[in-house]
Design a protein around this motif. Sequence first.
Motif, short mmCIF file in Angstrom:
data_model
loop_
_atom_site.label_atom_id
_atom_site.label_comp_id
_atom_site.label_asym_id
_atom_site.label_seq_id
_atom_site.Cartn_x
_atom_site.Cartn_y
_atom_site.Cartn_z
N ARG A 60 0.83 -1.21 0.00
CA ARG A 60 0.00 0.00 0.00
C ARG A 60 0.87 1.26 0.00
O ARG A 60 0.55 2.24 -0.67
CB ARG A 60 -0.93 0.00 1.21
CG ARG A 60 -2.08 -0.99 1.08
CD ARG A 60 -2.90 -1.05 2.36
NE ARG A 60 -3.49 0.24 2.68
CZ ARG A 60 -4.65 0.68 2.19
NH1 ARG A 60 -5.33 -0.08 1.34
NH2 ARG A 60 -5.13 1.85 2.53
N ARG A 61 1.97 1.22 0.74
CA ARG A 61 2.87 2.39 0.75
C ARG A 61 3.46 2.63 -0.63
O ARG A 61 3.63 3.78 -1.05
CB ARG A 61 3.98 2.18 1.79
CG ARG A 61 3.51 2.31 3.23
CD ARG A 61 4.67 2.38 4.20
NE ARG A 61 5.45 1.15 4.24
CZ ARG A 61 5.16 0.11 5.00
NH1 ARG A 61 4.08 0.13 5.79
NH2 ARG A 61 5.93 -0.97 5.00
N LEU A 62 3.77 1.54 -1.33
CA LEU A 62 4.27 1.70 -2.69
C LEU A 62 3.20 2.31 -3.59
O LEU A 62 3.49 3.21 -4.39
CB LEU A 62 4.72 0.35 -3.25
CG LEU A 62 5.13 0.35 -4.73
CD1 LEU A 62 6.29 1.31 -4.97
CD2 LEU A 62 5.49 -1.06 -5.19
N ALA A 63 1.98 1.82 -3.47
CA ALA A 63 0.89 2.36 -4.29
C ALA A 63 0.68 3.85 -4.00
O ALA A 63 0.47 4.66 -4.91
CB ALA A 63 -0.39 1.58 -4.02
N GLN A 64 0.77 4.22 -2.73
CA GLN A 64 0.62 5.63 -2.37
C GLN A 64 1.75 6.48 -2.93
O GLN A 64 1.54 7.62 -3.35
CB GLN A 64 0.57 5.76 -0.84
CG GLN A 64 -0.70 5.19 -0.22
CD GLN A 64 -0.61 5.05 1.29
OE1 GLN A 64 0.48 5.13 1.87
NE2 GLN A 64 -1.75 4.83 1.94
N ALA A 65 2.96 5.90 -2.95
CA ALA A 65 4.12 6.63 -3.46
C ALA A 65 4.09 6.78 -4.98
O ALA A 65 4.69 7.71 -5.53
CB ALA A 65 5.41 5.93 -3.03
N ARG A 66 3.41 5.88 -5.67
CA ARG A 66 3.42 5.89 -7.12
C ARG A 66 2.20 6.58 -7.73
O ARG A 66 2.22 6.95 -8.90
CB ARG A 66 3.47 4.44 -7.65
CG ARG A 66 4.76 3.74 -7.38
CD ARG A 66 5.93 4.43 -8.07
NE ARG A 66 5.75 4.43 -9.53
CZ ARG A 66 5.70 5.52 -10.27
NH1 ARG A 66 5.80 6.73 -9.72
NH2 ARG A 66 5.55 5.42 -11.58
N LEU A 67 1.14 6.74 -6.97
CA LEU A 67 -0.11 7.20 -7.55
C LEU A 67 -0.42 8.64 -7.14
O LEU A 67 -0.42 8.97 -5.95
CB LEU A 67 -1.24 6.28 -7.10
CG LEU A 67 -2.40 6.05 -8.08
CD1 LEU A 67 -1.89 5.56 -9.43
CD2 LEU A 67 -3.38 5.04 -7.50
N ASP A 68 -0.68 9.47 -8.13
CA ASP A 68 -1.14 10.84 -7.90
C ASP A 68 -2.66 10.82 -7.97
O ASP A 68 -3.24 10.65 -9.04
CB ASP A 68 -0.56 11.76 -8.97
CG ASP A 68 -1.04 13.21 -8.80
OD1 ASP A 68 -1.79 13.49 -7.84
OD2 ASP A 68 -0.66 14.05 -9.64
N VAL A 69 -3.30 10.98 -6.81
CA VAL A 69 -4.76 10.91 -6.76
C VAL A 69 -5.36 12.29 -6.48
O VAL A 69 -6.49 12.39 -5.99
CB VAL A 69 -5.22 9.90 -5.67
CG1 VAL A 69 -4.84 8.49 -6.06
CG2 VAL A 69 -4.62 10.26 -4.31
N SER A 70 -4.62 13.33 -6.81
CA SER A 70 -5.16 14.68 -6.61
C SER A 70 -6.41 14.89 -7.45
O SER A 70 -7.31 15.63 -7.07
CB SER A 70 -4.10 15.73 -6.95
OG SER A 70 -3.63 15.56 -8.29
N ASN A 71 -6.45 14.22 -8.61
CA ASN A 71 -7.66 14.21 -9.43
C ASN A 71 -8.24 12.80 -9.34
O ASN A 71 -7.75 11.88 -10.01
CB ASN A 71 -7.33 14.58 -10.87
CG ASN A 71 -8.58 14.67 -11.74
OD1 ASN A 71 -9.66 14.19 -11.38
ND2 ASN A 71 -8.44 15.30 -12.90
#
Length: 225
Positions: free
Chosen positions: A60-71
């Motif tokens: 999950r930490r990797l997914a958070q580090a790789r994904l820009d979810v601002s949009n």
Amino acid sequence: MAVDWVAVQAVATSILVLTSVGAIGYAGLQLRHERNYRSVENLEKQLSFFLSENFVGARRRLAQARLDVSNEDQPALLAWSLEAPPVSVFEVLDFYEHLSLLVKKGHLDVYDVWHTFYEWAQPVYVDMQPLIESAESMYAEHYDDLEHLMRQMDEIQINRMHNQKGNHWALWTPDRIIEHYRYELESGGRPRRTRRVPAREARDIAREVVREIQQSDPDAGPVKE
């Protein structure tokens, strides 16, 4: 009546040879069954770790580090460089490198690893391919076994697609990699096949997956209860 001791000795020798061959064959069969059993047991242990709270947290930490979810409607992959890769990726890649070493040493079967981990490992591998394969990466040699395992699993995947000339990289476009990371964030790390039963313990899920492999591969050993 004279006994032909030469003939008797020849028969005895033949019987001894046949007995020895039979014993060697039986020992080989027992060894194969033991190896299959250990392989299944090792797979169960690795899958239990994969589903453990600590490693799910790493994914999950990797997914958070790789994904820009601002949009939220259009998530995107964040940029990274060989000089500053996401720190969280190493724990995930190191696990897959460990699997690769177990396959290399004969402790895991490559088909079983493909069946169990390919859909999770491949998008991360493609996303981090420069880190793993580039000659400019200081980590390239560290993941040699993982690179080899991925090639083996890609071949299995292509064969399963019934398309020897297929481009397996097309399976993991940026959109599909984004989908993978989104799933990691939304599912709590549970495999897709068990998404509706999140209350199960990791070891129970591991046994379920191993049984699926046994149904598709009759040479697999028994599941240890």
